[in-house]
Design an enzyme around this catalytic site. Structure first.
Site, mmCIF file in Angstrom:
data_model
loop_
_atom_site.group_PDB
_atom_site.id
_atom_site.type_symbol
_atom_site.label_atom_id
_atom_site.label_comp_id
_atom_site.label_asym_id
_atom_site.label_seq_id
_atom_site.Cartn_x
_atom_site.Cartn_y
_atom_site.Cartn_z
ATOM 1 N N ASP A 94 -3.760 -3.026 -4.101
ATOM 2 C CA ASP A 94 -3.843 -4.290 -4.832
ATOM 3 C C ASP A 94 -4.743 -5.298 -4.133
ATOM 4 O OD1 ASP A 94 -2.210 -3.255 -6.759
ATOM 5 O OD2 ASP A 94 -0.574 -4.697 -6.497
ATOM 6 N N SER A 111 8.563 5.892 -2.297
ATOM 7 C CA SER A 111 9.361 4.723 -1.931
ATOM 8 C C SER A 111 8.588 3.806 -0.971
ATOM 9 C CB SER A 111 10.689 5.186 -1.336
ATOM 10 O OG SER A 111 11.604 4.136 -1.225
ATOM 11 N N LYS A 148 8.659 6.539 -6.950
ATOM 12 C CA LYS A 148 10.027 6.036 -6.771
ATOM 13 C C LYS A 148 9.941 4.537 -6.493
ATOM 14 C CE LYS A 148 14.309 6.620 -4.124
ATOM 15 N NZ LYS A 148 14.416 5.248 -3.574
#
Length: 412
Positions: A325, A314, A339
């Protein structure tokens, strides 16, 4: 009317938790009797994609069952328990393992646990959403769980004699918490043991160490974040400032066994590390998009490694996904949990609450990690001999040592 009242307040206790379908049906009947200004007002006015559980056919069937219960059911009922299961049944019927109903006491405990301090045992649990099995992933030094003998890897079989597998983890945690000085009995399954192990663990005020930091050799800073609570981002900023003041040349952020928490805390933490731009975005059932962005005020430009494992979930994945990224650091360890959905609690007028999955989140590059997780840049499993230990030293922690090697290489 009196018979109807008894039916609404008594039917589910009679048929028990094993008849989950009936529980949901009776909840439907309860909703049908509410005034239009009630919580679920308008459910019968079905629109595309909306729930419709108040049709006449269902009501007639419930009335038939009502008569049978009133005429034949033998035992007495617990009205408070029945009402609780009515609302629980509706949420259970969504088929979403993260949806849940909370009593006022459970919701208060949930809020208490996000404040960085609570009365509990000092252990962290994780649940496999495919099997429902709940496992101890961390026990904190100096806390009752460690003193009682709990170990990482222990499987939680029962709390006070009630089976734990498949139950809502947040509710179980609220049951484990309680009044300071009282005890809770936990029944565990441990690899290598033929019988269940019972632990009577005393509750005490636990100050959750959400952030711990130190300077390792070669001026490599180390910050371990155990969970994302309200206090976490401020603690993280203090740790980072102290390490920078001490001449830090590189940094390791340890998110292993961090199951997530408050989204705002992780976005504030990511804002401190990333260049200006998108941190994460979510989309709801209508395609509405909500973004969290970092500003240009801060940007971490030293060598960085982020440690993760299969229990990093999460909010931890929001952070790791953004770091990956933007390519501002290396992800080290094993694939994360996966998740990628967001839950939100909604408090009701009487102090109770429900929790619903409301959206899915995506990394800055648009990656959907739900059910997939984040692949590390450098994959390394924790040594088998270390997985059941309550305390692992930095010297024997092979994942940490690998992360240090990654940072050292970048310092050069």
């Amino acid at each position: 009317m009196e018979g109807q009242k008894l039916f609404r307040k008594g039917i589910l206790c009679g048929i028990g938790a094993t008849l989950g379908v009936a529980l949901i049906l009776f909840l439907v009947f309860q909703i049908a009797q509410m005034p239009e200004e009630g919580l679920f007002a308008g459910l019968g006015k079905k629109k595309e994609g909306q729930l419709d559980v108040t049709n006449r056919q269902v009501q007639e069937k419930l009335e038939e069952i009502e008569g049978l219960i009133n005429d034949h059911y033998l035992n007495e009922t617990d009205e408070e328990l029945v009402e609780r299961y009515l609302y629980t049944g509706l949420l259970y019927g969504l088929g979403d393992p993260y949806a849940a109903y909370y009593t006022a006491e459970e919701y208060a405990s949930l809020l208490d646990g996000s404040s960085g301090s609570y009365c509990g045992i000092g252990a962290m649990f994780s649940q496999n959403m495919n099997t429902g099995i709940i496992t101890v992933v961390k026990v904190y030094e100096g806390c009752p769980a460690m003193e009682a003998g709990l170990l990482p890897g222990d499987i939680l079989y029962a709390v006070e004699g009630q089976e734990a597998t498949g139950q809502d983890l947040t509710k179980l945690v609220s049951e484990i918490k309680g009044e300071e000085g009282t005890s809770v009995r936990l029944t565990m399954v441990r690899e290598g043991e033929t019988d269940y192990l019972d632990f009577d663990v005393k509750r005490q005020r636990v100050e959750v160490p959400t952030v711990a930091w130190e300077m390792l050799e070669d001026q490599i800073g180390y910050i371990a974040v155990s969970e994302f609570d309200i206090v976490t981002s401020e603690q993280f900023s203090s740790a980072l400032e102290e390490l920078e003041a001490d001449g830090m040349k590189g940094l390791i952020i340890d998110l292993r066994d961090n199951g997530g928490g408050v989204v705002r805390a992780v976005t504030e933490m990511a804002d401190r590390m990333l260049p200006e731009g998108l941190i994460v975005y979510t989309e709801d059932k209508y395609g509405n998009r909500s973004e969290a962005r970092s500003d240009a005020e801060h940007f971490f430009d030293l060598p960085l490694a982020v440690l993760v494992n299969g229990n990093s979930a999460s909010a931890s994945e929001i952070f790791a996904g953004a770091i990956k990224d933007y390519q501002v650091g290396s992800i080290v360890g094993t694939r994360t949990y996966g998740k990628g959905i967001v839950q939100q609690p909604f408090q009701l007028e009487d102090g109770t609450a429900i929790k619903l999955t409301i959206s899915k989140y995506y990394t800055p590059k648009g990656n959907d990690i739900h059910g997939k997780g984040i692949e590390p840049d450098v994959e390394v499993e924790l040594d088998e001999a270390l997985r059941g230990k309550a305390v692992i030293t930095h010297e024997e922690d092979n994942q940490l040592q690998t992360a240090m090697d990654v940072v050292r290489e970048k310092i050069k």
